[in-house]
Write a protein that holds these residues in place. Structure first.
Motif, short mmCIF file in Angstrom:
data_model
loop_
_atom_site.label_atom_id
_atom_site.label_comp_id
_atom_site.label_asym_id
_atom_site.label_seq_id
_atom_site.Cartn_x
_atom_site.Cartn_y
_atom_site.Cartn_z
N ASP A 133 -30.13 41.71 -64.69
CA ASP A 133 -30.37 42.32 -63.38
C ASP A 133 -31.81 41.97 -63.00
OD1 ASP A 133 -30.97 43.85 -61.23
OD2 ASP A 133 -30.49 45.78 -62.15
N PRO A 134 -32.02 41.10 -62.04
CA PRO A 134 -33.38 40.65 -61.75
C PRO A 134 -34.30 41.77 -61.28
CG PRO A 134 -31.85 39.87 -60.05
CD PRO A 134 -31.03 40.47 -61.14
N PHE A 135 -33.73 42.91 -60.89
CA PHE A 135 -34.58 44.02 -60.48
C PHE A 135 -34.99 44.89 -61.67
CE2 PHE A 135 -33.21 44.16 -55.74
CZ PHE A 135 -33.79 42.92 -55.57
N ASN A 136 -34.60 44.45 -62.86
CA ASN A 136 -35.13 45.08 -64.08
C ASN A 136 -36.01 44.01 -64.74
OD1 ASN A 136 -35.65 46.25 -66.52
ND2 ASN A 136 -33.56 47.03 -66.81
N VAL A 137 -37.26 43.97 -64.35
CA VAL A 137 -38.13 42.82 -64.65
C VAL A 137 -38.35 42.65 -66.16
CG1 VAL A 137 -40.42 41.83 -64.28
CG2 VAL A 137 -39.27 43.01 -62.40
N LYS A 138 -38.71 43.74 -66.84
CA LYS A 138 -39.05 43.63 -68.26
C LYS A 138 -37.85 43.14 -69.06
CE LYS A 138 -41.30 46.48 -71.81
NZ LYS A 138 -40.24 46.81 -72.75
N ASP A 139 -36.71 43.78 -68.81
CA ASP A 139 -35.49 43.41 -69.55
C ASP A 139 -35.09 41.96 -69.25
OD1 ASP A 139 -33.12 44.30 -71.14
OD2 ASP A 139 -32.08 43.69 -69.30
N SER A 140 -35.19 41.55 -68.00
CA SER A 140 -34.80 40.17 -67.62
C SER A 140 -35.67 39.16 -68.34
CB SER A 140 -34.91 39.98 -66.11
OG SER A 140 -33.99 40.80 -65.46
N ILE A 141 -36.98 39.41 -68.40
CA ILE A 141 -37.88 38.46 -69.06
C ILE A 141 -37.53 38.35 -70.54
CG2 ILE A 141 -40.29 38.02 -69.71
CD1 ILE A 141 -41.09 39.26 -67.00
N GLU A 142 -37.29 39.49 -71.17
CA GLU A 142 -36.96 39.46 -72.61
C GLU A 142 -35.69 38.67 -72.87
OE1 GLU A 142 -36.84 43.55 -73.75
OE2 GLU A 142 -39.04 43.74 -73.68
N ARG A 143 -34.69 38.89 -72.00
CA ARG A 143 -33.40 38.20 -72.23
C ARG A 143 -33.47 36.73 -71.87
NH1 ARG A 143 -29.54 43.00 -70.43
NH2 ARG A 143 -27.91 41.42 -70.45
N LEU A 144 -34.29 36.39 -70.91
CA LEU A 144 -34.48 34.96 -70.61
C LEU A 144 -35.19 34.28 -71.78
CD1 LEU A 144 -35.35 35.14 -66.81
CD2 LEU A 144 -33.59 33.66 -67.81
N MET A 145 -36.12 34.99 -72.39
CA MET A 145 -36.81 34.40 -73.56
C MET A 145 -35.84 34.14 -74.70
SD MET A 145 -40.37 36.57 -73.47
CE MET A 145 -41.07 35.85 -74.95
N LYS A 146 -34.87 35.05 -74.86
CA LYS A 146 -33.85 34.84 -75.91
C LYS A 146 -33.03 33.59 -75.59
CE LYS A 146 -32.91 39.50 -77.47
NZ LYS A 146 -32.04 40.63 -77.21
N ALA A 147 -32.68 33.43 -74.32
CA ALA A 147 -31.87 32.26 -73.91
C ALA A 147 -32.66 30.97 -74.14
CB ALA A 147 -31.47 32.40 -72.45
N ILE A 148 -33.94 31.00 -73.81
CA ILE A 148 -34.80 29.82 -74.00
C ILE A 148 -34.86 29.47 -75.49
CG2 ILE A 148 -37.20 29.00 -73.82
CD1 ILE A 148 -37.33 30.88 -71.23
N LYS A 149 -35.01 30.52 -76.30
CA LYS A 149 -35.07 30.31 -77.77
C LYS A 149 -33.77 29.67 -78.26
CE LYS A 149 -36.52 33.04 -81.78
NZ LYS A 149 -35.50 33.60 -82.61
N PHE A 150 -32.64 30.14 -77.71
CA PHE A 150 -31.35 29.59 -78.12
C PHE A 150 -31.28 28.09 -77.80
CE2 PHE A 150 -27.05 28.22 -77.18
CZ PHE A 150 -26.35 28.67 -78.27
#
Ligand code: SF4
Ligand code: SF4
Length: 637
Positions: free
Chosen positions: A517-534
Motif C-alpha cells: 500500500d503506497p500510502f503506508n510509506v515505512k512498510d512499503s520501503i521495507e517490502r521493496l527492499m526485500k524484493a530488491i534483495k530477492f
C-alpha cells in the motif's frame, strides 16, 4: 437526457466522437469493443451510456487486438460491429487487421482509427491510411461531426455491400470538436446472430489464403471503382485552370482559407471521402481540366503520391503540388494552411497571418505533473528510497505508457525508456541480460493487462533478473477512468470477476510476488527492499504490486457520497525547511515559502498523508482526524 437519446429530427450539439457513435447507432450497431486511448475514448464511452437503451453489446477489451477480434467475429455472425482505438492501437491490432481483409466480413464492420497529429497525447503521429493501403482496406475520412455521423452510416453500408472491413479515420480536430448534428431514425438492433461455417474462407491456412488473396485483389478493383460514387465526394467547378484536391479536416480549413484570401470562386475544389483508395475517375476528370493542382491532406502525402502517379500513368500534363506547400508535420489549421494556399493561388497572405500575436510577458512553463495525493508519487519515492537503502545505485528504469510516464521528470527520473504500451518488461528483459545495472520495469495496471503478460512470461522463462513494479490504481486512469479486467466491473458497471495481477504473476511462475500500500510509506520501503534483495540474490524476477485507487476517482466518489476530504497543514514552528516534502515528494499542494519552510494549499491537498509520514520533524499534521468513511472511500477494492 443523454445527447445520444434525443429523438429523430433533433439537432444536437455533439462532440465528433459522439457523432461517430450516433452514426453507428443509426446504422444498426449490434456490438462495439474498444480499448481507451486519446483521441478515441469518447466513442465507446458514449456508446456505453446508451447500450442498454438501444440493446447492443458494448465492452472495454483488454487491448485493441482483442477488441478488433471480438468485433470482427460478431460481424461474421451477421451483427453490425465497431471497434475503436487510437492510431497506435491499430499497431496492436495489425495482425488481425491484415488477415481480416483476406477473409472479409459478413455484417458491416467499422474500424475507427482516431489519430493524433501534433502528438497531444501520443508517442508518434503515424498516419494510419498506410494501413489501408497495406491491407487493401478502404479508409473513409470526414471533416466535421455532422459529416462523421453520416459517413459512418455510409461506411457501414459500404462494408456490408463488399463484405469487407472498412477503416474510418478521425483526427483530433474531428474527434474533439463539437458541431450540430441532425438525428435520423434508429433501426431495430440485431445484436445476436449465427456463425455459418466456411473454413475455406475463415480458416487462414496457406492453401486457403492463396485463393483468398486472388479474390481480395479482385474485390479491391471493385472497391476502387465504387469510391467514385460516394455521395460525400464533392466537386466545385469554378471554371478555373487551378484545382485543389482535399480530404478529411483539410476541406473545412481550406474553405475558410479561400474565403479569407478572397479567392473562393477562383479555383476548382475536389473534396473526396476516401484517400485510400482515391476515386481515380473523379480525380482524373478534375485534373484534365486544370494546369496546376494542390493536394491538401493532414500528415503524410498519401493522396498526393497517388494523384501524381495517376497523372503520370494517364499522361496528364498538370503540375501537382502537395507537401512542398502544405506542412508534413503536425495538425493542419488555418494559420498553417493559409500560407500554402496563398502561394498556390499567387495572392498575398493577410498581414495578421504574417505576424502572429506576440505576448509582452513571459508565461512560465507549466509541465504536466502527477496530481496531488497521487499514489504513483508515493510509489516512486518509496522505490527510490528502497533502492538507496539497499545500496543499489546504478539503476535503469524501463517505463511504460500511462499517468506514471510522468515519472520521467524530476524529482523521480524513473522512466528511462518509454517505447510503447507494454514495452517496459520486454525492454527490461534485454537490459537484464546485457547490462550490469539493476533493472526495474514499471507499468500501470491497465497496461499490465493490455500487453505485459507475454513479456512477463518471457522474463520468467529466460530467468531475467529484474524488479517489476506495477502501479495499480484500479482503473485506466489516464483516459478518464475506464474499467479493466482488474477493476471488478464491466463497461456498463455490472459486477464481474476481478482478474488479479498477483494471481497472474504467481500463475506464470514468478516466485516473489507482493502487494504493498503506497500510502503506508515505512512498510512499503521495507517490502521493496526485500524484493530488491530477492532479485540480487536469486537473479530472478520479483513483482511488487503497489495498489491504491486513483486519487481523482476517490475524491469524486467522496464528494458524491458527502464524505469530507481531510486536509493536512504544516506547523511552521516545527518545520526546519529541509525541503524533503516539496523537493523529493513534490506534491503540487506543497510549496516552499520565502524562508524555505513548507506550506500546504488546503484547496489542493487530497489528504493522502504521505507528506506527514516522510517529514523527519513531524511538522505536518491533519487539520481534522480522517473519518472512517474517508478510509472506506479510499479502499474502492
Ligand atoms: S496529504 Fe500531503 S502529500 Fe498528500 S495531497 Fe495533501 S499535501 Fe499532498
Ligand atoms: S519535510 Fe517537514 S520539515 Fe521538511 S520542509 Fe517539509 S514540512 Fe518542513
Amino acid at each position: 437526457m443523454h445527447p445520444l437519446l434525443y429523438p429523430p429530427g433533433s439537432v444536437v450539439l455533439l462532440l465528433g466522437n459522439e457523432a461517430i457513435a450516433r452514426g453507428a447507432i443509426e446504422a444498426g450497431l449490434g456490438f462495439a469493443a474498444a480499448y481507451p486511448g486519446t483521441p478515441s475514448t469518447e466513442i465507446l464511452e458514449s456508446l456505453t451510456d446508451v447500450a442498454e437503451h438501444y440493446g447492443f453489446h458494448v465492452e472495454w477489451s483488454a487491448n485493441e487486438k482483442v477488441a478488433f477480434e471480438s468485433a470482427y467475429a460478431a460481424s461474421l455472425c451477421g451483427v453490425r460491429s465497431l471497434t475503436a482505438m487510437k492510431h497506435v492501437g491499430l499497431n496492436v491490432a495489425a495482425d488481425a487487421l491484415m488477415s481480416s481483409a483476406y477473409t472479409g466480413v459478413e455484417a458491416g464492420f467499422l474500424i475507427v482509427s482516431a489519430e493524433d497529429p501534433d502528438m497531444w497525447s501520443s508517442q508518434n503521429e503515424q498516419d494510419n491510411r498506410y494501413y489501408g493501403l497495406h491491407a487493401y482496406i478502404p479508409v473513409f475520412e470526414a471533416y466535421s461531426p455532422w459529416e462523421a455521423k453520416e459517413l459512418v452510416k455510409y461506411a457501414f453500408n459500404f462494408s456490408e455491400k463488399f463484405k469487407h472491413p472498412v477503416i474510418f479515420r478521425s483526427t483530433t480536430r474531428v474527434s474533439h470538436s463539437s458541431g450540430p448534428v441532425k438525428f435520423d431514425a434508429v433501426p431495430s438492433v440485431k445484436s445476436s446472430g449465427r456463425f455459418v461455417k466456411d473454413p475455406d474462407r475463415f480458416a487462414l491456412m496457406p492453401a486457403h489464403a492463396r485463393k483468398l488473396r486472388v479474390k481480395l485483389i479482385e474485390k479491391w478493383r471493385s472497391i476502387c471503382e465504387e469510391v467514385n460514387y460516394s455521395p460525400f465526394n464533392k466537386y466545385i467547378d469554378n471554371g478555373s485552370r487551378k484545382l485543389i484536391i482535399c480530404c478529411g479536416t483539410g476541406y473545412g480549413y481550406l474553405m475558410d482559407c479561400l474565403k479569407i484570401l478572397g479567392v473562393e470562386g477562383k479555383v476548382n475544389v475536389l473534396k473526396i471521402s476516401t484517400s485510400v483508395p482515391a476515386p481515380r475517375r473523379l480525380i482524373m476528370d478534375a485534373l484534365g481540366r486544370c494546369d496546376e493542382a494542390l493536394v491538401v491532406e493532414e500528415l503524410e502525402p498519401i493522396l498526393e503520391r497517388d494523384v501524381k502517379a495517376m497523372a503520370f500513368e494517364e499522361g496528364v500534363k498538370c503540375r501537382i503540388h502537395g507537401k512542398d506547400f502544405i506542412p508534413l508535420i503536425g495538425e493542419l489549421n488555418i494559420d498553417k494552411l493559409i500560407h500554402g494556399v496563398a502561394k498556390f493561388m499567387d495572392v498575398p497572405v493577410p498581414s495578421n497571418f504574417l505576424n502572429p500575436l506576440k505576448l509582452s510577458i513571459e508565461i512560465p512553463a507549466r509541465p504536466p505533473t502527477l496530481c496531488a495525493g497521487c499514489p504513483h508519487r508515493a510509489s516512486f519515492l518509496e522505490l527510490k528510497w528502497a533502492l538507496a537503502k539497499s545500496g543499489v545505485r546504478d539503476v535503469v528504469y524501463a517505463g511504460d505508457i500511462g499517468c506514471y510516464s510522468l515519472g520521467v521528470d524530476e524529482p523521480f527520473r524513473v522512466q528511462d525508456i518509454i517505447l510503447e504500451m507494454g514495452g517496459g518488461i520486454g525492454s527490461a528483459n534485454g537490459l537484464a541480460h546485457v547490462s550490469n545495472q539493476f533493472v526495474v520495469a514499471i507499468m500501470g495496471d491497465s497496461t499490465f493487462y493490455h500487453a505485459c503478460i507475454p513479456a512477463l512470461i518471457n522474463s520468467v522463462y529466460n530467468k531475467s533478473p529484474m524488479l517489476i513494479m506495477v502501479l495499480d490504481n484500479r482503473i485506466t486512469a489516464m483516459t478518464g477512468h475506464q474499467p479493466h479486467p482488474g477493476s471488478g466491473f464491466t463497461a456498463t458497471g455490472a459486477k464481474t470477476e476481478e482478474v488479479k495481477i498477483e494471481d497472474i504473476a504467481r500463475g506464470v511462475g514468478v516466485r516473489y510476488v507482493d502487494t504493498i500500500d503506497p500510502f503506508n510509506v515505512k512498510d512499503s520501503i521495507e517490502r521493496l527492499m526485500k524484493a530488491i534483495k530477492f532479485v540480487l540474490e536469486n537473479r530472478a524476477v520479483a513483482l511488487v504490486n503497489s495498489r491504491r485507487a486513483c486519487t481523482l476517482m476517490v475524491v469524486s466518489n467522496a464528494r458524491r457520497k458527502g464524505v469530507s476530504v481531510p486536509r493536512y497543514a504544516v506547523d511552521a514552528d516545527l518545520c526546519r525547511a529541509c525541503g524533503i516534502c516539496y523537493n523529493q515528494l513534490s506534491c503540487p499542494a506543497i510549496t516552499p515559502m520565502p524562508d524555505k519552510k513548507a506550506n500546504i494549499d488546503p484547496l489542493l491537498c487530497f489528504g493522502c498523508s504521505v507528506c506527514m509520514q516522510i517529514c523527519p520533524f513531524n511538522a505536518i499534521k491533519p487539520l481534522e482526524t480522517p473519518s472512517k468513511d474517508w478510509e472506506e472511500v479510499w479502499r474502492v477494492d
